[in-house]
Scaffold this motif. Sequence first.
Motif, mmCIF file in Angstrom:
data_model
loop_
_atom_site.group_PDB
_atom_site.id
_atom_site.type_symbol
_atom_site.label_atom_id
_atom_site.label_comp_id
_atom_site.label_asym_id
_atom_site.label_seq_id
_atom_site.Cartn_x
_atom_site.Cartn_y
_atom_site.Cartn_z
ATOM 1 N N ALA A 13 1.394 -15.034 -20.467
ATOM 2 C CA ALA A 13 0.944 -13.695 -20.097
ATOM 3 C C ALA A 13 0.664 -13.585 -18.612
ATOM 4 O O ALA A 13 -0.003 -14.430 -18.029
ATOM 5 N N ASN A 14 1.175 -12.539 -18.002
ATOM 6 C CA ASN A 14 0.848 -12.233 -16.615
ATOM 7 C C ASN A 14 -0.368 -11.314 -16.532
ATOM 8 O O ASN A 14 -1.028 -11.247 -15.498
ATOM 9 N N ALA A 15 -0.647 -10.610 -17.633
ATOM 10 C CA ALA A 15 -1.794 -9.705 -17.675
ATOM 11 C C ALA A 15 -2.325 -9.661 -19.095
ATOM 12 O O ALA A 15 -1.562 -9.730 -20.062
ATOM 13 N N VAL A 16 -3.643 -9.555 -19.231
ATOM 14 C CA VAL A 16 -4.280 -9.553 -20.540
ATOM 15 C C VAL A 16 -5.240 -8.372 -20.649
ATOM 16 O O VAL A 16 -6.225 -8.309 -19.914
ATOM 17 N N PRO A 17 -4.963 -7.408 -21.541
ATOM 18 C CA PRO A 17 -5.915 -6.314 -21.749
ATOM 19 C C PRO A 17 -7.078 -6.815 -22.590
ATOM 20 O O PRO A 17 -6.876 -7.349 -23.682
ATOM 21 N N VAL A 18 -8.286 -6.691 -22.094
ATOM 22 C CA VAL A 18 -9.427 -7.283 -22.789
ATOM 23 C C VAL A 18 -10.692 -6.510 -22.468
ATOM 24 O O VAL A 18 -10.826 -5.915 -21.395
ATOM 25 N N GLY A 19 -11.624 -6.499 -23.411
ATOM 26 C CA GLY A 19 -12.905 -5.856 -23.195
ATOM 27 C C GLY A 19 -13.783 -6.703 -22.286
ATOM 28 O O GLY A 19 -13.560 -7.907 -22.115
ATOM 29 N N LYS A 20 -14.793 -6.067 -21.698
ATOM 30 C CA LYS A 20 -15.657 -6.763 -20.755
ATOM 31 C C LYS A 20 -16.359 -7.957 -21.384
ATOM 32 O O LYS A 20 -16.634 -8.957 -20.708
ATOM 33 N N ASP A 21 -16.652 -7.880 -22.692
ATOM 34 C CA ASP A 21 -17.364 -8.970 -23.340
ATOM 35 C C ASP A 21 -16.485 -10.196 -23.565
ATOM 36 O O ASP A 21 -16.982 -11.243 -23.995
ATOM 37 N N ASN A 22 -15.192 -10.078 -23.281
ATOM 38 C CA ASN A 22 -14.288 -11.222 -23.444
ATOM 39 C C ASN A 22 -13.725 -11.722 -22.115
ATOM 40 O O ASN A 22 -12.804 -12.538 -22.096
ATOM 41 N N HIS A 23 -14.265 -11.233 -21.002
ATOM 42 C CA HIS A 23 -13.795 -11.678 -19.688
ATOM 43 C C HIS A 23 -13.898 -13.190 -19.532
ATOM 44 O O HIS A 23 -13.008 -13.837 -18.974
ATOM 45 N N ALA A 24 -15.011 -13.768 -20.011
ATOM 46 C CA ALA A 24 -15.243 -15.206 -19.830
ATOM 47 C C ALA A 24 -14.154 -16.033 -20.504
ATOM 48 O O ALA A 24 -13.737 -17.068 -19.971
ATOM 49 N N HIS A 25 -13.676 -15.566 -21.671
ATOM 50 C CA HIS A 25 -12.637 -16.314 -22.379
ATOM 51 C C HIS A 25 -11.347 -16.357 -21.565
ATOM 52 O O HIS A 25 -10.688 -17.404 -21.465
ATOM 53 N N VAL A 26 -10.984 -15.223 -20.999
ATOM 54 C CA VAL A 26 -9.759 -15.176 -20.198
ATOM 55 C C VAL A 26 -9.937 -15.987 -18.915
ATOM 56 O O VAL A 26 -9.003 -16.619 -18.431
ATOM 57 N N GLU A 27 -11.141 -15.985 -18.346
ATOM 58 C CA GLU A 27 -11.381 -16.743 -17.126
ATOM 59 C C GLU A 27 -11.193 -18.235 -17.364
ATOM 60 O O GLU A 27 -10.720 -18.962 -16.477
ATOM 61 N N VAL A 28 -11.549 -18.731 -18.556
ATOM 62 C CA VAL A 28 -11.296 -20.133 -18.898
ATOM 63 C C VAL A 28 -9.796 -20.410 -18.869
ATOM 64 O O VAL A 28 -9.335 -21.428 -18.335
ATOM 65 N N THR A 29 -9.018 -19.488 -19.432
ATOM 66 C CA THR A 29 -7.562 -19.631 -19.427
ATOM 67 C C THR A 29 -7.022 -19.631 -18.001
ATOM 68 O O THR A 29 -6.139 -20.426 -17.650
ATOM 69 N N ARG A 30 -7.547 -18.743 -17.173
ATOM 70 C CA ARG A 30 -7.114 -18.676 -15.778
ATOM 71 C C ARG A 30 -7.408 -19.999 -15.048
ATOM 72 O O ARG A 30 -6.573 -20.488 -14.269
ATOM 73 N N ILE A 50 -6.906 -6.861 -17.434
ATOM 74 C CA ILE A 50 -6.746 -5.405 -17.468
ATOM 75 C C ILE A 50 -7.898 -4.853 -18.304
ATOM 76 O O ILE A 50 -7.990 -5.110 -19.502
ATOM 77 N N THR A 51 -8.791 -4.137 -17.655
ATOM 78 C CA THR A 51 -9.960 -3.588 -18.337
ATOM 79 C C THR A 51 -10.063 -2.103 -18.059
ATOM 80 O O THR A 51 -9.916 -1.673 -16.912
ATOM 81 N N SER A 52 -10.308 -1.339 -19.095
ATOM 82 C CA SER A 52 -10.461 0.103 -18.937
ATOM 83 C C SER A 52 -11.729 0.416 -18.160
ATOM 84 O O SER A 52 -12.725 -0.309 -18.229
ATOM 85 N N ASP A 53 -11.674 1.504 -17.388
ATOM 86 C CA ASP A 53 -12.862 1.953 -16.666
ATOM 87 C C ASP A 53 -13.907 2.527 -17.623
ATOM 88 O O ASP A 53 -15.077 2.653 -17.277
ATOM 89 N N VAL A 54 -13.456 2.865 -18.844
ATOM 90 C CA VAL A 54 -14.372 3.429 -19.836
ATOM 91 C C VAL A 54 -15.173 2.308 -20.477
ATOM 92 O O VAL A 54 -14.612 1.319 -20.940
ATOM 93 N N SER A 55 -16.483 2.429 -20.484
ATOM 94 C CA SER A 55 -17.329 1.416 -21.105
ATOM 95 C C SER A 55 -17.226 1.521 -22.616
ATOM 96 O O SER A 55 -16.623 2.451 -23.159
ATOM 97 N N SER A 56 -17.833 0.583 -23.331
ATOM 98 C CA SER A 56 -17.791 0.597 -24.785
ATOM 99 C C SER A 56 -18.372 1.905 -25.319
ATOM 100 O O SER A 56 -19.382 2.396 -24.831
ATOM 101 N N LEU A 57 -17.717 2.447 -26.321
ATOM 102 C CA LEU A 57 -18.188 3.695 -26.904
ATOM 103 C C LEU A 57 -19.498 3.487 -27.651
ATOM 104 O O LEU A 57 -19.681 2.480 -28.340
ATOM 105 N N VAL A 58 -20.387 4.437 -27.529
ATOM 106 C CA VAL A 58 -21.608 4.425 -28.316
ATOM 107 C C VAL A 58 -21.226 4.779 -29.750
ATOM 108 O O VAL A 58 -20.220 5.439 -30.000
ATOM 109 N N GLY A 59 -21.999 4.293 -30.705
ATOM 110 C CA GLY A 59 -21.729 4.607 -32.098
ATOM 111 C C GLY A 59 -21.987 6.066 -32.400
ATOM 112 O O GLY A 59 -22.700 6.757 -31.666
ATOM 113 N N THR A 60 -21.421 6.560 -33.476
ATOM 114 C CA THR A 60 -21.621 7.960 -33.842
ATOM 115 C C THR A 60 -23.088 8.264 -34.159
ATOM 116 O O THR A 60 -23.502 9.422 -34.128
#
Length: 220
Positions: A13-30, A50-60
């Motif tokens: 992978a050249n790019a990985v779409p991932v949530g902010k809470d999984n950044h550390a996992h990808v950093e280990v791979t890097r 690759i992380t969206s600028d939108v933060s995690s959605l609040v629950g309904t």
Amino acid sequence: MLVEHGSTRCVKANAVPVGKDNHAHVEVTREIARRFNHLYGETFPVPELITSDVSSLVGTDGQAKASKSLGNVIYLSDSAEEVRKKVSAMYTDPNRVRADIPGSDEGNPVFVYHDAFNDNPAEVAELNERYRAGTVGDVEVKDALAAALNRFLEPIRERRASFEAQPGLVDQIIVDGTERTRREVQQAVSEVRKAMGLAGAYNQLRRKAKRAQKKAAGQP
């Protein structure tokens, strides 16, 4: 992840779409990729996040982030009616007991979802303004959100229905993808062995193992 690499697709992978809470996992791979490349030459791409600028959605329910385990989510598989029911029960400004009382849209789940999914920014801006002014009721705001969510989900529902109408299609896609990935993994492992100077040693061990198997089976 499968990405384009040269003229073939490979498991690099050249790019990985991932949530902010999984950044550390990808950093280990890097870090592993950087270390391997430093020791044995350029073999692995160092994937970008690759992380969206939108933060995690609040629950309904407005109590926590959207979570399947908490049941405070709207599913991609929900029908239009299920979406309307969930939206109608969504948490809003608890201090706003009447439609003519100015409300707060800050952190309000209904408006958080409007910002994330409503494809009509002008409508969102108008609803925000009227909500803060106390000139629109929760029912109207929620009806607009339900309509926006259903516009967003309708193409997904149609595609899901097309898959369901073709028995065995999903199974075949999984099988084909798995077989392709296995071939690409084998190629990647071969490149790793070559970079580390183990290809020759491995081939010798493989030939030795085959001779031992033949001998044990009484074959010449």
